[in-house]
Design a protein around this motif. Sequence first.
Motif, PDB file in Angstrom:
ATOM      1  N   LEU A 176      14.518   9.370  10.122  1.00  0.00           N
ATOM      2  CA  LEU A 176      13.241   9.293  10.848  1.00  0.00           C
ATOM      3  C   LEU A 176      13.436   9.487  12.344  1.00  0.00           C
ATOM      4  CD1 LEU A 176      10.155   8.585  10.597  1.00  0.00           C
ATOM      5  CD2 LEU A 176      10.841   6.268  11.220  1.00  0.00           C
ATOM      6  N   LEU A 177      14.476   8.866  12.910  1.00  0.00           N
ATOM      7  CA  LEU A 177      14.732   8.922  14.344  1.00  0.00           C
ATOM      8  C   LEU A 177      15.643  10.091  14.733  1.00  0.00           C
ATOM      9  CD1 LEU A 177      15.211   5.105  15.040  1.00  0.00           C
ATOM     10  CD2 LEU A 177      13.128   6.485  15.266  1.00  0.00           C
ATOM     11  N   GLU A 178      16.035  10.884  13.753  1.00  0.00           N
ATOM     12  CA  GLU A 178      16.928  12.028  13.971  1.00  0.00           C
ATOM     13  C   GLU A 178      18.203  11.624  14.703  1.00  0.00           C
ATOM     14  OE1 GLU A 178      14.704  15.265  15.688  1.00  0.00           O
ATOM     15  OE2 GLU A 178      13.254  15.246  14.047  1.00  0.00           O
ATOM     16  N   LEU A 179      18.843  10.557  14.183  1.00  0.00           N
ATOM     17  CA  LEU A 179      20.098  10.059  14.777  1.00  0.00           C
ATOM     18  C   LEU A 179      21.298  10.617  14.037  1.00  0.00           C
ATOM     19  CD1 LEU A 179      19.131   6.313  15.236  1.00  0.00           C
ATOM     20  CD2 LEU A 179      19.187   8.090  16.969  1.00  0.00           C
ATOM     21  N   ILE A 187       9.310   1.756   7.609  1.00  0.00           N
ATOM     22  CA  ILE A 187      10.275   1.917   8.700  1.00  0.00           C
ATOM     23  C   ILE A 187       9.634   2.502   9.956  1.00  0.00           C
ATOM     24  CG2 ILE A 187      12.311   1.984   7.211  1.00  0.00           C
ATOM     25  CD1 ILE A 187      12.293   5.047   7.591  1.00  0.00           C
ATOM     26  N   GLN A 188       8.405   2.970   9.867  1.00  0.00           N
ATOM     27  CA  GLN A 188       7.701   3.425  11.070  1.00  0.00           C
ATOM     28  C   GLN A 188       7.041   2.263  11.802  1.00  0.00           C
ATOM     29  OE1 GLN A 188       5.319   6.543   9.115  1.00  0.00           O
ATOM     30  NE2 GLN A 188       6.237   7.936  10.600  1.00  0.00           N
ATOM     31  N   GLY A 189       7.057   1.086  11.205  1.00  0.00           N
ATOM     32  CA  GLY A 189       6.390  -0.068  11.789  1.00  0.00           C
ATOM     33  C   GLY A 189       7.314  -1.030  12.498  1.00  0.00           C
ATOM     34  N   PHE A 190       8.438  -0.529  13.041  1.00  0.00           N
ATOM     35  CA  PHE A 190       9.375  -1.394  13.769  1.00  0.00           C
ATOM     36  C   PHE A 190       8.635  -2.321  14.733  1.00  0.00           C
ATOM     37  CE2 PHE A 190      12.468   2.059  13.080  1.00  0.00           C
ATOM     38  CZ  PHE A 190      13.540   1.320  12.648  1.00  0.00           C
ATOM     39  N   GLN A 197       0.863  -1.182   0.000  1.00  0.00           N
ATOM     40  CA  GLN A 197       0.000   0.000   0.000  1.00  0.00           C
ATOM     41  C   GLN A 197       0.903   1.236   0.000  1.00  0.00           C
ATOM     42  OE1 GLN A 197      -3.554  -0.254   0.227  1.00  0.00           O
ATOM     43  NE2 GLN A 197      -3.151  -2.410  -0.156  1.00  0.00           N
ATOM     44  N   LEU A 198       1.419   1.585  -1.165  1.00  0.00           N
ATOM     45  CA  LEU A 198       2.421   2.647  -1.261  1.00  0.00           C
ATOM     46  C   LEU A 198       1.766   4.024  -1.223  1.00  0.00           C
ATOM     47  CD1 LEU A 198       4.629   1.042  -4.042  1.00  0.00           C
ATOM     48  CD2 LEU A 198       4.798   0.783  -1.576  1.00  0.00           C
ATOM     49  N   ARG A 199       2.331   4.878  -0.382  1.00  0.00           N
ATOM     50  CA  ARG A 199       1.834   6.248  -0.258  1.00  0.00           C
ATOM     51  C   ARG A 199       2.867   7.275  -0.715  1.00  0.00           C
ATOM     52  NH1 ARG A 199      -0.008   3.634   4.588  1.00  0.00           N
ATOM     53  NH2 ARG A 199      -2.252   3.356   4.490  1.00  0.00           N
ATOM     54  N   GLY A 200       4.123   6.844  -0.826  1.00  0.00           N
ATOM     55  CA  GLY A 200       5.166   7.759  -1.248  1.00  0.00           C
ATOM     56  C   GLY A 200       5.514   8.808  -0.220  1.00  0.00           C
ATOM     57  N   LEU A 201       5.279   8.507   1.043  1.00  0.00           N
ATOM     58  CA  LEU A 201       5.533   9.464   2.112  1.00  0.00           C
ATOM     59  C   LEU A 201       6.741   9.050   2.947  1.00  0.00           C
ATOM     60  CD1 LEU A 201       1.827   9.921   3.287  1.00  0.00           C
ATOM     61  CD2 LEU A 201       3.156  11.451   1.822  1.00  0.00           C
ATOM     62  N   ARG A 202       7.209   9.968   3.774  1.00  0.00           N
ATOM     63  CA  ARG A 202       8.298   9.679   4.697  1.00  0.00           C
ATOM     64  C   ARG A 202       7.880   8.492   5.564  1.00  0.00           C
ATOM     65  NH1 ARG A 202       9.686  12.915   9.866  1.00  0.00           N
ATOM     66  NH2 ARG A 202      11.676  12.001  10.386  1.00  0.00           N
ATOM     67  N   GLY A 203       8.801   7.620   5.819  1.00  0.00           N
ATOM     68  CA  GLY A 203       8.494   6.433   6.608  1.00  0.00           C
ATOM     69  C   GLY A 203       8.377   5.185   5.754  1.00  0.00           C
ATOM     70  N   GLU A 204       8.363   5.364   4.433  1.00  0.00           N
ATOM     71  CA  GLU A 204       8.365   4.242   3.498  1.00  0.00           C
ATOM     72  C   GLU A 204       9.626   4.314   2.648  1.00  0.00           C
ATOM     73  OE1 GLU A 204       3.668   3.777   2.272  1.00  0.00           O
ATOM     74  OE2 GLU A 204       5.076   4.567   0.839  1.00  0.00           O
ATOM     75  N   VAL A 205      10.212   3.164   2.416  1.00  0.00           N
ATOM     76  CA  VAL A 205      11.356   3.080   1.512  1.00  0.00           C
ATOM     77  C   VAL A 205      11.000   2.037   0.450  1.00  0.00           C
ATOM     78  CG1 VAL A 205      13.810   2.608   1.252  1.00  0.00           C
ATOM     79  CG2 VAL A 205      12.972   3.667   3.362  1.00  0.00           C
ATOM     80  N   GLU A 206      10.775   2.507  -0.762  1.00  0.00           N
ATOM     81  CA  GLU A 206      10.392   1.602  -1.840  1.00  0.00           C
ATOM     82  C   GLU A 206      11.547   0.673  -2.197  1.00  0.00           C
ATOM     83  OE1 GLU A 206       8.108   2.914  -5.172  1.00  0.00           O
ATOM     84  OE2 GLU A 206       7.438   4.702  -4.091  1.00  0.00           O
ATOM     85  N   ILE A 207      11.187  -0.595  -2.454  1.00  0.00           N
ATOM     86  CA  ILE A 207      12.191  -1.591  -2.840  1.00  0.00           C
ATOM     87  C   ILE A 207      11.864  -2.215  -4.198  1.00  0.00           C
ATOM     88  CG2 ILE A 207      12.924  -2.092  -0.478  1.00  0.00           C
ATOM     89  CD1 ILE A 207      11.196  -4.684  -0.680  1.00  0.00           C
ATOM     90  N   GLY A 208      10.852  -1.682  -4.874  1.00  0.00           N
ATOM     91  CA  GLY A 208      10.494  -2.204  -6.189  1.00  0.00           C
ATOM     92  C   GLY A 208       9.732  -3.508  -6.084  1.00  0.00           C
ATOM     93  N   LYS A 209       9.902  -4.369  -7.085  1.00  0.00           N
ATOM     94  CA  LYS A 209       9.237  -5.666  -7.098  1.00  0.00           C
ATOM     95  C   LYS A 209      10.260  -6.770  -7.355  1.00  0.00           C
ATOM     96  CE  LYS A 209       6.314  -8.938  -9.072  1.00  0.00           C
ATOM     97  NZ  LYS A 209       7.266  -9.937  -8.662  1.00  0.00           N
ATOM     98  N   PRO A 210      10.946  -7.169  -6.276  1.00  0.00           N
ATOM     99  CA  PRO A 210      11.869  -8.293  -6.439  1.00  0.00           C
ATOM    100  C   PRO A 210      11.104  -9.529  -6.917  1.00  0.00           C
ATOM    101  CG  PRO A 210      12.126  -7.267  -4.272  1.00  0.00           C
ATOM    102  CD  PRO A 210      10.898  -6.688  -4.901  1.00  0.00           C
ATOM    103  N   ARG A 211      11.778 -10.447  -7.574  1.00  0.00           N
ATOM    104  CA  ARG A 211      11.120 -11.634  -8.131  1.00  0.00           C
ATOM    105  C   ARG A 211      10.431 -12.488  -7.071  1.00  0.00           C
ATOM    106  NH1 ARG A 211      16.017 -13.019  -7.030  1.00  0.00           N
ATOM    107  NH2 ARG A 211      16.790 -15.120  -6.726  1.00  0.00           N
TER     108      ARG A 211
END
Length: 107
Positions: free
Chosen positions: A104-107, A71-74, A47-61
């Motif tokens: 995201l975590l401001e590290l 990355i917000q769903g740790f 469910q891609l939103r294109g917002l901060r907190g998501e890192v797209e990885i494409g469609k691996p086989r």
Amino acid sequence: MNTEPEPGEIWMVDFGLAAKQRPVLILAYPQPADARALVVVAPLTSQLRGLRGEVEIGKPRWLPKHSAVNIQGFASIDRHSLIRKLGKLTDGQLATIKDAIRDLLEL
């Protein structure tokens, strides 16, 4: 051959009843010196939103749809919840995810 999950691998996880099985990115796998035997993961989403907190990885086989790492769903899970390895991200993808986590975590 190492059969323990490694950071950067995508595994299917059984989250129990309502959540069912989902793919997750392994961020950390417990080591003997760790305080708890927990696996740190981030769920994948199609469910891609294109917002901060998501890192797209494409469609691996080994995934059915174009996906992103949420990355917000740790989560920390018991290692026995891991069902099977689906695949592994590239070193570049993992580096991008680590950068996004630091941002995201401001590290």
